[in-house]
Enzyme design. Structure first.
Site: not given
Ligand code: MN
Length: 732
Positions: A75, A99, A103-104, A166, A286
């Site tokens: 990702h 990015h 958080e991890d 993202d 059209d």
């Molecule tokens: Mn992400």
């Protein structure tokens, strides 16, 4: 083969267990693709840093998988790739690779600063902050606020670009999710992220976000339009090809180098047009669209002339966005032509550069400004914006930069209520303003606030994205001090209104007391009949009884004179009785104040002096050892002007008193005196120190005391200090 920097080796190699073989292979493919792209314009040093960021991210996300089952690092890699295709600077690409790592691991930000520098760390941090916002099912008006808040919170436009990339990758891989989540995320994308991309002039991203959202939200409608457009393309292929060929030949004959391409219509925009015009798909005109890309702006106009010669232009449809670019920098010539087979031909003519701007918006400006080597942290987000603002004032005012101006240089802050609602407040607004924004009742009773779970004073200024909670107490009321830090009209009006009512209430109460006293002393009943009141009001030209009492309470009318007007005639005038002195408690509010000239305190003999508009001012009166205030002597000649007052029995509040000391100049003398005063449970409200000579100084304190006894005790304690030569209460 790209020249890959530094062999792919981790500092702390771990066994590849838990990762399936194809993932690794594909991951290598992705990273080598990415490196190949960035090598084209970035320094080897920067390319190396990007590779290191990939390793760092791969390690941080090791063992994590996406819903699709692939390794998580895919990702961030894909997000970085999207930005690399935009030709963004190396820091953006590195931040994209990282990015999701904050958080991890809790220490990640510090680590990121150490490994990749402050700029990258701040970008990652900015993206993480946006991730923490909950965008759940915003109402239409809320969505606008979310968009603005998002822009306002991101001090660096690259944070938004990373966030958008993202979102694009998440939208591309939405299939892995359950239908309900897919729809929710798609709605968010349509409400919040696609409009932001649009405002930033990033039309390619906007269209992709819109079509992906639309496809997930309304798969059947999407399919129907998709098929219909395909069918028409098929049916008209010959006509389209013929027209394209005609145009290309015409341009070539004129000796102009040009690329002629047919343009795909954005499916969501067709849908929106159908809705707007309320026509079914089959009746949609059209239109077929052609884009001609040439080498110079001059060529654009030449080609335009050729086109208007070749086909008849539709009047009023020509737009010159080259001479007058759109505010977001978009440039092109637009025209609409009548085709030979009855169809309309929408033509855009632009240069290669203009095309890039049109496709990538802000990102293209970013790229132009940064160049190859300048991708350091010193790139200010706003410099290009400022440039654009200066040079493109003439642009369409309804366009994105006009919005951006208010978005990125906001005069507004956006904060959350505890319920997750958004409140918009002017910049500089305080927690107190927020309280009044929620409800004036909450404002009138607030005692404190919590911002992001931390206790703050009411005057705390609000920041974008703050979660604000207000603490209230039933007994709390506004004070005049609040006007110092309430900035919104709503809060200020509510506070003023409260204070005014309170003041009026105080004045009416005092006025009633004073009138009663005066009536008593004239030998009249205090309870007046209605006809008496009406008669009196008429005579003095007032409408309302409380107004009259207010006049008395604020000293605009003297109670004795009002009372005398109620006397039917001198014959009925009974012997006057002496009225009780008015008791003073110190909590009467605005209608009673204490003279600054003599600062009376409980225990002093006092007198009340009517002061126009200020109600009663209490002065010290003569008594044995207690000189009368000079001002009373001056004004007290007219007996109607003053009123007998006395201190009430149970006074709970404190009063200000002035004392004057002569002290020996010695180090720490001031601190000693201050601590004595504090020990005696008093406060120093004001100090004035005057040096008399090298040895001595005079100090004047204004302190808070309960009464004469309290003051005497403090003076005694001060006098006992060796450095104090003389101490006395100053007289009026
Ligand atoms: Mn992400």
């Amino acid at each position: 083969m790209p020249t890959t920097p530094a062999p792919a080796r981790r500092k702390n190699p771990r066994p590849d267990q838990g990762r399936s073989a194809p993932d690794v292979t594909e991951g290598r493919l992705l990273i080598s693709d990415l490196l190949q792209i960035v090598e084209q314009d970035l320094d080897p040093k920067e390319v190396k840093a990007i590779y290191q960021a990939y390793l760092f991210g791969a390690e941080a996300h090791e063992g994590q998988v996406r819903h699709s089952g692939e390794a998580y690092i895919f990702h961030p890699l894909s997000v970085a790739r999207i930005l690399a295709d935009m030709r963004l600077d190396s820091h953006s690409i590195i931040a994209a690779l990282l990015h999701d790592v904050i958080e991890d691991t809790p220490t990640a930000k510090k680590e990121l600063v150490a490994q990749f520098g402050k700029d990258v760390a701040q970008l990652v941090d900015g993206v993480s902050k946006i991730d923490q916002i909950e965008f759940d099912s915003p109402e239409h008006a809320e969505a606008e606020n979310f968009r603005k808040m998002l822009l306002a919170m991101s001090k660096d436009i690259r944070v938004i670009l990373i966030k958008l990339a993202d979102r694009i990758h998440n939208m591309r891989t939405l299939d892995a999710l359950r239908v309900d989540r897919r729809k929710r995320i798609s709605q968010q994308t349509l409400d919040i992220f696609a409009p932001i991309a649009n405002r930033l002039g990033m039309y390619a991203w906007t269209q992709e976000l819109e079509d992906l959202s639309f496809c997930n939200l309304y798969p059947k409608r999407y399919d129907a339009i998709y098929k219909e457009l395909g069918k028409r393309r098929g049916n008209r292929r010959k006509i389209i090809e013929k027209t394209k060929k005609n145009i290309a030949e015409e341009v070539e004959q004129a000796g102009i180098e040009a690329t002629v391409v047919g343009r795909e219509k954005n499916i969501y925009s067709v849908y929106r047009k159908m809705q707007k015009r309320r026509v079914p798909l089959v009746e949609m005109g059209d239109i077929f669209a052609i884009r001609i890309i040439v080498r110079s702006a001059d060529d654009c106009y030449r080609v335009l002339g050729l086109m208007h010669n070749l086909y008849k232009p539709v009047p009023g449809k020509f737009k010159d966005y080259i001479a007058i670019p759109k505010a977001n920098g978009y440039q092109s010539l637009h025209t609409l032509l009548f085709g030979t087979f009855g169809q309309s031909i929408e033509v855009q003519i632009r240069t290669e550069d203009m095309h890039r701007v049109a496709e990538t918006g802000v990102a293209s400006h970013w790229r132009y400004k940064t160049g190859k080597e300048k991708s350091g942290p010193q790139m200010p987000t706003h410099s290009w914006l400022v440039d654009l603002l200066d040079t493109q004032q003439a642009g369409d005012p309804s366009d994105f930069l006009e919005h951006l101006k208010t978005d990125l240089f906001p005069d507004e802050v956006y904060v959350f209520t505890p319920q997750g609602d958004i409140k918009k407040l002017p910049k500089g607004a305080s927690a107190l303003d927020f309280a009044y924004a929620v409800h004036s009742d909450i404002g009138n009773h607030c005692i404190g606030a919590r911002i992001n779970n931390e206790s703050v004073p009411l005057h705390q200024e609000l920041g974008n994205g703050n979660h604000v909670e207000i603490l209230t107490a039933r007994s709390a009321v506004p004070t005049p001090l609040w006007l110092n830090y309430a900035v919104t009209g709503k809060a200020r009006a509510a506070i003023r209104n409260f204070l005014k009512n309170q003041q009026e209430g105080d004045a009416v109460k005092l006025g009633r007391q004073l009138l009663d006293r005066a009536l008593k002393s004239e030998g009249l009943k205090t309870r007046l009949r209605t006809d008496q009141k009406i008669e009196l009001l008429k005579r003095i030209g007032r409408e309302d009884w409380n107004e009259l009492l207010g006049d008395i309470g604020t000293g605009r009318r003297l109670p004795k004179i009002v009372a005398k007007q109620l006397l039917p005639g001198s014959s009925n005038n009974r012997a006057s009785t002496t009225a009780e002195p008015l008791p003073i408690k110190g909590i009467e509010g605005m209608s009673i104040s204490y003279a600054r000239c003599c600062r009376p305190i409980p225990g002093d003999t006092i007198v009340g002096l009517f002061s126009h508009g200020r109600g009663i001012v209490i002065h010290k009166a003569s008594s044995m050892n207690n000189k009368t205030c000079r001002n009373v002597d001056k004004q007290g000649k007219r007996p109607d002007n003053w009123i007998e007052v006395e201190w009430a029995e149970d006074i709970k509040t404190t009063f200000e008193a002035d004392i004057r000391l002569e002290v020996v100049n010695r180090r720490g003398v001031f601190a000693t005196l201050a601590s004595v005063i504090a020990e005696e449970d008093s406060n120093i409200n004001h100090v004035l120190v005057t040096a008399r000579d090298d040895r001595n100084s005079a100090i004047r304190f204004t302190i808070e005391v309960r009464d004469r006894k309290h003051l005497a005790q403090i003076i005694r304690r001060l006098r006992a200090r060796r450095s104090v030569i003389r101490v006395s209460r100053t007289r009026g």
